[in-house]
Enzyme design. Structure first.
Site, PDB file in Angstrom:
ATOM      1  N   ASN A 149      -4.119  37.200 -54.094  1.00  0.00           N
ATOM      2  CA  ASN A 149      -3.782  38.538 -53.606  1.00  0.00           C
ATOM      3  C   ASN A 149      -4.094  38.647 -52.108  1.00  0.00           C
ATOM      4  OD1 ASN A 149      -2.790  39.780 -55.962  1.00  0.00           O
ATOM      5  ND2 ASN A 149      -4.866  39.984 -56.750  1.00  0.00           N
ATOM      6  N   CYS A 170       1.382  36.392 -61.437  1.00  0.00           N
ATOM      7  CA  CYS A 170       0.355  37.359 -61.820  1.00  0.00           C
ATOM      8  C   CYS A 170       0.404  37.499 -63.343  1.00  0.00           C
ATOM      9  CB  CYS A 170       0.631  38.703 -61.139  1.00  0.00           C
ATOM     10  SG  CYS A 170      -0.605  39.981 -61.421  1.00  0.00           S
ATOM     11  N   HIS A 171      -0.655  38.057 -63.938  1.00  0.00           N
ATOM     12  CA  HIS A 171      -0.679  38.211 -65.390  1.00  0.00           C
ATOM     13  C   HIS A 171      -0.626  39.677 -65.834  1.00  0.00           C
ATOM     14  CE1 HIS A 171      -5.079  37.474 -64.201  1.00  0.00           C
ATOM     15  NE2 HIS A 171      -4.904  38.770 -64.235  1.00  0.00           N
ATOM     16  N   HIS A 201       1.955  44.640 -59.346  1.00  0.00           N
ATOM     17  CA  HIS A 201       0.986  45.698 -59.632  1.00  0.00           C
ATOM     18  C   HIS A 201       1.616  47.089 -59.679  1.00  0.00           C
ATOM     19  CE1 HIS A 201      -2.779  43.150 -58.348  1.00  0.00           C
ATOM     20  NE2 HIS A 201      -2.105  42.647 -59.369  1.00  0.00           N
ATOM     21  N   TYR A 258      -3.109  52.855 -55.926  1.00  0.00           N
ATOM     22  CA  TYR A 258      -1.785  52.637 -55.347  1.00  0.00           C
ATOM     23  C   TYR A 258      -1.012  53.940 -55.165  1.00  0.00           C
ATOM     24  CZ  TYR A 258      -2.678  47.878 -56.974  1.00  0.00           C
ATOM     25  OH  TYR A 258      -3.236  46.655 -57.210  1.00  0.00           O
TER      26      TYR A 258
END
Length: 488
Positions: A149, A170-171, A201, A258
């Protein structure tokens, strides 16, 4: 098969071990070479000893090397995997601590928001060094798999400026799908078919089918609100689901930072988070978790080494994308996943230069993305706010333009909801000065930033945040682990 995989930042011991065992679950990969590299000789030797023990216990012909000479590790590599944390926990602590002085309360701070943007400034020059080495000494057309990241910024820089074949991994999508399958009562996540698309994300489950039956918003809301655990831990995600009509991949804590709505008022933050685990919204939660994990590993290393003597169990192969991508590329066994790539028509209502996360298929011809996806308007609008910040952040990191960096931070949704322009300008000066050792592109700007700080009148405060916890000692961690074991 015989080829070489280089892992940069291999001192991330737990994650490197997971990648290693996942890849060796592919029968054809038993004879490949892993080249580990890291800036920490100490961490390298620890992870090499663990991987050597795995190789020995499983009687494998796999070769493992370790060196602090990154270029040597990359020589002849077909695949390069990055899981670096530039600046380590020292710089990361400033990503959380300094914004708190200006009222910005972050849970993770490694993707956008003030901390994530500065993290990108530290990472991008190093990512471009990786790309140069890959072009110079790796196999021709080597593939760069970035796990580090801020995912979108790092991948954006590697593709646009590093000129290397790059995919970001990414997971979050997998974990979100597991949650949805659980609340809907599925026996296995495999029963759930879904399309998830957006940016890393901020990816959205825009189509859901359980055993072929379409799942709508109302059914999903009811299922989450009825769940005894997620109804408490994912309050913010459930609220977003109600308002947007689709579920977000990202954790409650990450998602909260975010958006400009849930963490801007200290007295409102605790309403939306849950303190049962760091990932649900705790102030500086990931920093605390990372610090405890490092301390725990250092202390309990002999037990980790002993555990490495167990046989590899293919049934426990994780859902991290890396091993599945490599298997598809090398064996032509098709793999479907969600990957971070340059948009180029994948999502119709996001900018073409953005890094998007969306479904794709992998075989011997490469990663092939499903194109022409259109996001719901609210999802696209939320993604756009972050994309604009990411683009400015990448360009600031490349150019060393501190004014552009300040504008990027100013346009961050949460920062803009909390701080004034004067506060942002001073905060960025303070962060650049504090992290100067990892920001060579801003060396020319540091003296002026120091001078401005010496005469600034912007007031700050010493604030731990709305929901901060102290780092637990090894003794406390042992006691908690023993209590959980006894209860279980």
């Amino acid at each position: 098969m015989s080829f070489k995989i280089a892992i940069i930042g291999a001192g991330s011991v737990g994650f490197t071990k997971k990648l290693f065992t996942d890849i060796l679950c592919v029968p054809e990969f038993k004879g490949i070479e892993f080249a580990l590299t890291d800036v920490s000789e100490h961490n390298l030797q620890m992870i090499k000893a663990i991987l050597d023990r795995i190789v020995e216990a499983n009687k494998l012909p796999t070769k493992v090397t370790a060196t602090t000479d990154r270029r040597k590790a990359l020589e002849g590599a077909r695949y390069v995997i990055s899981c670096v944390r530039v600046g380590g926990l020292e710089a990361y602590a400033d990503d959380i601590r300094i914004p708190l002085k200006y009222g910005i309360d972050q849970c993770v701070g490694d993707t956008i928001c003030a901390g994530g943007i500065l993290y990108g400034q530290r990472n991008i020059p190093v990512i471009l060094d990786f790309c140069k080495d890959i072009r110079d000494v790796a196999e021709t057309d080597a593939k760069f798999l970035n796990y580090a990241n801020p995912m979108a910024m790092n991948t954006w820089a590697a593709i646009e400026y590093g000129k290397v074949d790059t995919v970001g991994l990414c997971h979050g999508v997998q974990h979100g799908a597991e949650q949805i399958a659980e609340v809907l009562g599925a026996k296995s996540p495999r029963e759930l078919d879904y399309v998830c698309s957006g940016i890393n994300h901020q990816t959205w489950f825009i189509e859901l089918r359980l055993n072929g039956r379409e799942i709508g918003k109302d059914e999903l809301v009811a299922a989450f609100e009825a769940h005894p655990v997620y109804s408490r831990q994912e309050k913010l995600r459930i609220d977003v689901l109600k308002r947007f009509g689709v579920y977000s991949t990202e954790s409650n804590g990450h998602l909260s930072e975010y958006l400009p709505w849930y963490r801007k008022r200290p007295d409102e933050i605790t309403r939306w988070i849950d303190m049962s685990d760091w990932i649900h919204g705790e102030t500086g939660g990931y920093l605390r978790y990372s610090t405890e994990t490092r301390n725990w590993f250092e202390t309990e290393y002999p037990q980790f080494l002993e555990a490495a003597s167990k046989p590899i169990d293919p049934s426990k192969r994780s859902n991290e994308h890396a091993s599945h991508i490599l298997e598809a590329l090398e064996t032509n066994r098709v793999y479907r996943g969600h990957f971070n790539v340059k948009n180029d028509g994948v999502i119709t209502n996001l900018p073409q230069d953005a890094i998007v996360e969306s479904p794709g298929f992998v075989d011997r011809f490469g990663i092939n993305m499903a194109a022409g996806i259109t996001l719901p308007e609210a999802c696209a609008a939320t993604c756009m706010s972050s994309i604009n910040v990411q683009r400015m952040s990448v360009h600031a990191a490349i150019s060393g333009d501190i004014d552009l960096l300040k504008l990027a931070v100013l346009h961050d949704p949460l920062v803009g909801a909390v701080s004034t322009p004067e506060e942002v300008w001073q905060m960025v000066d303070e962060m650049v000065v504090a992290q100067a050792a990892w920001l060579p592109q801003f060396a020319h700007a540091v003296p002026a930033a120091k001078e401005r700080l010496s005469r600034s009148r912007v007031k700050t405060r010493e604030w731990a945040g709305a929901a901060r916890r102290s780092v637990r000692s090894i003794e406390e961690l042992r006691a908690e682990k023993a209590a959980l074991k006894q209860a279980g």
